[in-house]
Write a protein that holds these residues in place. Sequence first.
Motif, PDB file in Angstrom:
ATOM      1  N   ALA A  53      -0.944  -3.061   0.523  1.00 30.18           N
ATOM      2  CA  ALA A  53       0.072  -3.452  -0.464  1.00 30.18           C
ATOM      3  C   ALA A  53      -0.485  -4.442  -1.469  1.00 30.18           C
ATOM      4  O   ALA A  53      -0.082  -4.443  -2.641  1.00 30.18           O
ATOM      5  CB  ALA A  53       1.290  -4.048   0.251  1.00 30.18           C
ATOM      6  N   LEU A  54      -1.404  -5.302  -1.045  1.00 32.32           N
ATOM      7  CA  LEU A  54      -2.036  -6.238  -1.974  1.00 32.32           C
ATOM      8  C   LEU A  54      -2.876  -5.506  -3.013  1.00 32.32           C
ATOM      9  O   LEU A  54      -2.971  -5.929  -4.166  1.00 32.32           O
ATOM     10  CB  LEU A  54      -2.911  -7.235  -1.201  1.00 32.32           C
ATOM     11  N   ILE A  55      -3.468  -4.388  -2.606  1.00 36.15           N
ATOM     12  CA  ILE A  55      -4.317  -3.615  -3.516  1.00 36.15           C
ATOM     13  C   ILE A  55      -3.478  -2.704  -4.407  1.00 36.15           C
ATOM     14  O   ILE A  55      -3.702  -2.586  -5.614  1.00 36.15           O
ATOM     15  CB  ILE A  55      -5.330  -2.776  -2.707  1.00 36.15           C
ATOM     16  N   ALA A  70      -7.686   4.070   0.764  1.00 36.83           N
ATOM     17  CA  ALA A  70      -8.125   5.241   0.000  1.00 36.83           C
ATOM     18  C   ALA A  70      -6.932   6.091  -0.410  1.00 36.83           C
ATOM     19  O   ALA A  70      -6.849   6.581  -1.537  1.00 36.83           O
ATOM     20  CB  ALA A  70      -9.108   6.074   0.826  1.00 36.83           C
ATOM     21  N   ALA A  71      -5.965   6.253   0.508  1.00 35.38           N
ATOM     22  CA  ALA A  71      -4.773   7.048   0.211  1.00 35.38           C
ATOM     23  C   ALA A  71      -3.934   6.388  -0.880  1.00 35.38           C
ATOM     24  O   ALA A  71      -3.450   7.058  -1.800  1.00 35.38           O
ATOM     25  CB  ALA A  71      -3.938   7.235   1.477  1.00 35.38           C
ATOM     26  N   ALA A  72      -3.758   5.072  -0.786  1.00 38.21           N
ATOM     27  CA  ALA A  72      -2.956   4.348  -1.781  1.00 38.21           C
ATOM     28  C   ALA A  72      -3.598   4.437  -3.162  1.00 38.21           C
ATOM     29  O   ALA A  72      -2.911   4.633  -4.169  1.00 38.21           O
ATOM     30  CB  ALA A  72      -2.788   2.897  -1.360  1.00 38.21           C
ATOM     31  N   LEU A  73      -4.911   4.276  -3.218  1.00 35.99           N
ATOM     32  CA  LEU A  73      -5.607   4.332  -4.503  1.00 35.99           C
ATOM     33  C   LEU A  73      -5.564   5.730  -5.110  1.00 35.99           C
ATOM     34  O   LEU A  73      -5.686   5.888  -6.332  1.00 35.99           O
ATOM     35  CB  LEU A  73      -7.065   3.882  -4.324  1.00 35.99           C
ATOM     36  N   ARG A  74      -5.379   6.744  -4.249  1.00 41.01           N
ATOM     37  CA  ARG A  74      -5.257   8.115  -4.744  1.00 41.01           C
ATOM     38  C   ARG A  74      -3.801   8.480  -5.033  1.00 41.01           C
ATOM     39  O   ARG A  74      -3.483   9.634  -5.278  1.00 41.01           O
ATOM     40  CB  ARG A  74      -5.839   9.096  -3.706  1.00 41.01           C
TER      41      ARG A  74
END
Length: 307
Positions: A89-91, A221-225
């Motif tokens: 969540a921070l990212i 990786a999933a969040a960034l995608r």
Amino acid sequence: MINEILLVLGGLALLVLGGDLLVRGAVNLALKLGMTPLVVGLTVVAFGTSAPELLVSLSAALQGSSGIAMGNVVGSNIANVLVILGVTALISVIVTKGHDLRESWAMMIGASVLLIALSFAGEIGRLQGVILLLALGAVLWRQLSTGRAEPGELEGAALGAGWGKIIFWLVAGLIALPIGANLLVTGATVIAREFGISETVIGLTLVAIGTSLPELAASVAAALRGRADMALGNVVGSNIFNILAILGITTVVAPLTVPPEMLRLDLWVMLGSSLLLAPFLFRSLSLTRIVGAAFVLAYGTYAWILL
């Protein structure tokens, strides 16, 4: 000490690489099979990123180290919610709206309550292990039978890669993650023991964080995608797998003694951290950076109490 530091750094590198490959393969697998990325996160990715917990708990149980085996699972479940989702969540803010995880969350809570109930006997033996595995079978049947995607739901979710690439990504990711976790845990455990930290605390913190790093790598990786549903599904699914699959398999092979201090604090922290997700999932609230910071701070407080 230099060798141990190199093991830690090498393990981290493999975890980051493996997490990215696993998420890439899993999203494409969802497209090929007509399954939602959420369900793939709850099953394929969750089981793959839980592989280090299985290896560590089995090894510890066979060596008679119940504290590490139990602490690894309980500590990993705590870290999955507070650290993995917190850092993710921070990212990148995790949006829960449109991703229905309420039933899976209820399964996670049910698995946690079942573990606590079994732990009051002071030992989780082979019969209890079979009970956990039967519960796992019921969960898997439910997830897979309700996980078909609606027409158009997977549109744009993946790149439409061929089977060769999908298999390569999944296999490479599933190989890199446990190897990376093993390198990191081996190096970090030796370093920790140099400072005289107890076995149970090592299991609850150091080993738990180490074996949870695949979940962190896959979730970030999933969040960034743009796949927040898979990041959430990965954590919830991993927590279910850790209790029902990891402890189930481990205790069928070698019964575990439940450390008394775990019943006084750690199992309840595990249940409480899981309950924290309820308002976000039932009210479709996003996990913002402020929430992420609060989760990480909560874990830091818990670790400080242990140490």
